[in-house]
Motif scaffolding. Structure first.
Motif, PDB file in Angstrom:
ATOM      1  N   THR A 197      -5.577   4.155   1.825  1.00  0.00           N
ATOM      2  CA  THR A 197      -5.644   4.296   0.376  1.00  0.00           C
ATOM      3  C   THR A 197      -7.060   3.930  -0.044  1.00  0.00           C
ATOM      4  O   THR A 197      -7.850   3.414   0.762  1.00  0.00           O
ATOM      5  CB  THR A 197      -4.597   3.430  -0.340  1.00  0.00           C
TER       6      THR A 197
ATOM      7  N   GLU B 150      -1.609   6.110   6.032  1.00  0.00           N
ATOM      8  CA  GLU B 150      -1.644   4.658   5.831  1.00  0.00           C
ATOM      9  C   GLU B 150      -2.925   4.209   5.133  1.00  0.00           C
ATOM     10  O   GLU B 150      -3.117   3.024   4.914  1.00  0.00           O
ATOM     11  CB  GLU B 150      -1.531   3.938   7.182  1.00  0.00           C
TER      12      GLU B 150
ATOM     13  N   ARG C 281      -4.435  -2.962  -2.468  1.00  0.00           N
ATOM     14  CA  ARG C 281      -5.040  -2.166  -3.546  1.00  0.00           C
ATOM     15  C   ARG C 281      -4.656  -2.710  -4.918  1.00  0.00           C
ATOM     16  O   ARG C 281      -5.512  -2.889  -5.796  1.00  0.00           O
ATOM     17  CB  ARG C 281      -4.606  -0.702  -3.420  1.00  0.00           C
ATOM     18  N   GLU C 282      -3.365  -2.972  -5.121  1.00  0.00           N
ATOM     19  CA  GLU C 282      -2.915  -3.477  -6.413  1.00  0.00           C
ATOM     20  C   GLU C 282      -3.512  -4.850  -6.709  1.00  0.00           C
ATOM     21  O   GLU C 282      -3.878  -5.152  -7.851  1.00  0.00           O
ATOM     22  CB  GLU C 282      -1.374  -3.558  -6.441  1.00  0.00           C
TER      23      GLU C 282
ATOM     24  N   GLU D 294       1.055   1.155   5.540  1.00  0.00           N
ATOM     25  CA  GLU D 294       0.787   1.711   4.214  1.00  0.00           C
ATOM     26  C   GLU D 294       1.254   0.761   3.114  1.00  0.00           C
ATOM     27  O   GLU D 294       0.657   0.707   2.022  1.00  0.00           O
ATOM     28  CB  GLU D 294       1.466   3.065   4.060  1.00  0.00           C
ATOM     29  N   VAL D 295       2.307  -0.025   3.390  1.00  0.00           N
ATOM     30  CA  VAL D 295       2.770  -1.014   2.408  1.00  0.00           C
ATOM     31  C   VAL D 295       1.709  -2.101   2.234  1.00  0.00           C
ATOM     32  O   VAL D 295       1.381  -2.504   1.108  1.00  0.00           O
ATOM     33  CB  VAL D 295       4.113  -1.639   2.848  1.00  0.00           C
TER      34      VAL D 295
ATOM     35  N   ALA E 253      -1.460  -1.803   2.747  1.00  0.00           N
ATOM     36  CA  ALA E 253      -2.607  -1.211   2.061  1.00  0.00           C
ATOM     37  C   ALA E 253      -2.361  -1.123   0.558  1.00  0.00           C
ATOM     38  O   ALA E 253      -3.263  -1.408  -0.245  1.00  0.00           O
ATOM     39  CB  ALA E 253      -2.899   0.174   2.633  1.00  0.00           C
ATOM     40  N   ASP E 254      -1.153  -0.749   0.164  1.00  0.00           N
ATOM     41  CA  ASP E 254      -0.833  -0.660  -1.264  1.00  0.00           C
ATOM     42  C   ASP E 254      -0.853  -2.033  -1.934  1.00  0.00           C
ATOM     43  O   ASP E 254      -1.303  -2.173  -3.075  1.00  0.00           O
ATOM     44  CB  ASP E 254       0.533  -0.006  -1.459  1.00  0.00           C
TER      45      ASP E 254
ATOM     46  N   CYS F 141      -3.586  -4.768   7.272  1.00  0.00           N
ATOM     47  CA  CYS F 141      -4.536  -3.748   6.851  1.00  0.00           C
ATOM     48  C   CYS F 141      -5.957  -4.273   6.999  1.00  0.00           C
ATOM     49  O   CYS F 141      -6.180  -5.485   7.096  1.00  0.00           O
ATOM     50  CB  CYS F 141      -4.285  -3.296   5.406  1.00  0.00           C
TER      51      CYS F 141
END
Length: 483
Positions: free
Chosen positions: A21, A19, A55-56, A48-49, A51-52, A99
């Motif tokens: 990144t 989870e 990040r984006e 993890e979703v 976190a992504d 997150c």
């Protein structure tokens, strides 16, 4: 500056998915290094979703970095929080996702770093073989450790060490809490190293071992891998992620200079410190020359004359100041906020002719401390949702300035509030569609260009604009609905 940043993540020894990144790369303009570790909140579906998404969002918002960096970081985290929250509302399976993150932006050229932090990921600074914890854990156990009530060892073994009280995705209105995001900036000197890491490292590896690894002679990549291995060797109970940045400029060193006085000759003679000093060989008595007092009197007279002249000069200056008091002026320096920097940059770099302003990207009013400039010949600005431009209390200029080269500029469904002159334009370039002006003294100021030495005839028609009235729309009366 090659190979002075590195990031790595590992699933650990006891988890089925990762989870975590990270970001360890240069910004889009190449002037900054972005180091970020994002940890999806453990135990929830979709960590993890979240976190992504964060990040984006960070990579998108920080593709261009300018102006005051800290407000830009805070605004980026606020936007990421909103996007995570919006995603949760569209997918029931993700309704508990969240997150935590630590984001650092490093300006190597100017030896500075800036950071923003939410949760229990951490930021450390290594300087002169000493590891300093910069961020504070947003958890009860972290508070006890940071305040000295718990030792590092006791905090690592505490049963509630992973319970946090701040995360992205739980509250859509974190922007209203000025203390929600922890921020700061500090010098980043040649020889310094920054470590951003998840709790998968610090829950298992103590500060002394981290310091030993970072102060070793390995490359930055090897140091990152050794930190991961250290956590896994102690059980690897969680995902482990680290991002490292080194200021690999050569530290400045000043060479020692030898004193100008001659070096005394070293002998085996034992010197008694209480003995009277030896006089050089010669006569038993040394004649003393008597000096005349005449020179001293002349110097004293000159000093008194200078003092008197200085007193008279100061008296005259004070008299002149009373007769003609000096006027002081306070100049207010404009400091643009992150929203207007981002919007102006978007306008400048727009490749097409249409700009969509989404309320998801600008949930709060866009406060302007300076005019937004439009230089292209044509542009269509369309608002989706409530987009409001407000005047900063110290700013008295226009909200938008259209260059003389503009030919067709359309504003659609935006609102303005509090401007003395809202839009300055030339000729007939401006087109308004459903635009609201609240408490604006002069909504539009237009300049017309005519050829020199030519007779001009015509009339300016006030009926070129009309007042729209949309059934059931409250925004036509108040400008925008306040949240």
């Amino acid at each position: 500056m090659a190979n002075n940043f590195f990031g790595i993540t590992d699933i650990g020894r006891q988890r089925d998915n990762n989870e975590d990144t990270f970001i360890a790369q240069k910004s889009g303009d190449g002037n900054f290094i972005i180091a970020c570790v994002i940890d999806g909140v453990g135990g929830y579906v979709g960590g993890e979703v979240a976190a992504d998404i964060a990040r984006e969002c960070i990579l998108e918002q920080l593709s261009y970095i300018a102006g005051d960096v800290v407000p830009l970081l805070v605004n980026t985290i606020n936007i990421a929080n909103q996007k995570i929250y919006d995603k949760k509302k569209t997918d029931k399976q993700l309704e508990n996702m969240a997150c935590v993150l630590t984001l650092a932006v490093i300006d190597i050229q100017n030896n500075q770093f800036y950071y923003a932090h939410v949760g229990d990921t951490r930021l450390y600074l290594l300087r002169d073989h000493t590891l300093i914890k910069i961020s504070k854990d947003h958890s009860f156990v972290g508070f006890l450790e940071d305040s000295g009530r718990l030792t590092e060892e006791a905090a690592m073994d505490h049963p509630k060490r992973n319970e946090i009280n701040k995360a992205l995705g739980f509250n859509p209105e974190i922007s209203k809490d000025p203390d929600f995001v922890e921020t700061g900036h500090s010098p980043f000197l040649p020889g310094d190293t920054l470590l951003v890491c998840s709790d998968g490292l610090t829950d298992l590896v103590d500060k002394s071992l981290i310091t030993a690894i970072l102060t070793g002679s390995d490359s930055i990549e090897e140091k990152g891998k050794r930190l991961i291995d250290a956590a896994n060797s102690k059980g690897g109970k969680d995902n482990v992620t680290v991002a490292l940045v080194q200021n690999d400029k050569a530290p400045r060193q000043h060479s020692a200079t030898r004193p100008a006085t001659a070096v005394a000759k070293v002998t085996d003679e034992i010197v008694d410190p209480l003995a009277q000093p030896k006089l050089p060989d010669g006569p038993a008595t040394i004649p003393v020359r008597q000096k005349s007092n005449r020179g001293s009197m002349i110097v004293l007279f000159i000093l008194l004359a200078l003092a008197l002249a200085g007193f008279l000069w100061q008296f005259w200056l004070n008299y002149q100041l009373k007769q003609n008091p000096v006027k002081t002026y306070v100049t207010h320096v404009k400091v643009k906020n992150a929203q207007e920097i981002k919007l102006q940059d978007t306008i400048n770099k727009l490749k097409g002719k249409t700009l969509i302003l989404s309320a998801a990207d600008y949930p709060e009013p866009i406060v302007l401390t300076d005019s937004l400039h439009i230089d292209g010949d044509s542009l269509y600005i369309k608002a989706k949702g409530n987009i409001l431009f407000k005047r900063d209390s110290l700013y008295h200029g226009p909200a938008l300035t259209l260059a003389a080269t503009c030919k067709f500029i359309v504003l659609d469904s935006v609102a303005f509030e509090g401007f003395k002159i809202t839009i300055t334009t030339h000729n007939d370039a401006l087109v308004l569609k459903h635009v609201v002006f609240n408490n604006c003294e002069a909504p539009v100021q237009t300049s017309y260009s005519f050829p020199a030495n030519k007779q001009v005839s015509g009339r300016l028609f006030g009926g070129m604009f009309k007042i729209d009235s949309l059934p059931g729309s409250k925004n036509q009366e108040s400008g925008i609905k306040k949240k």
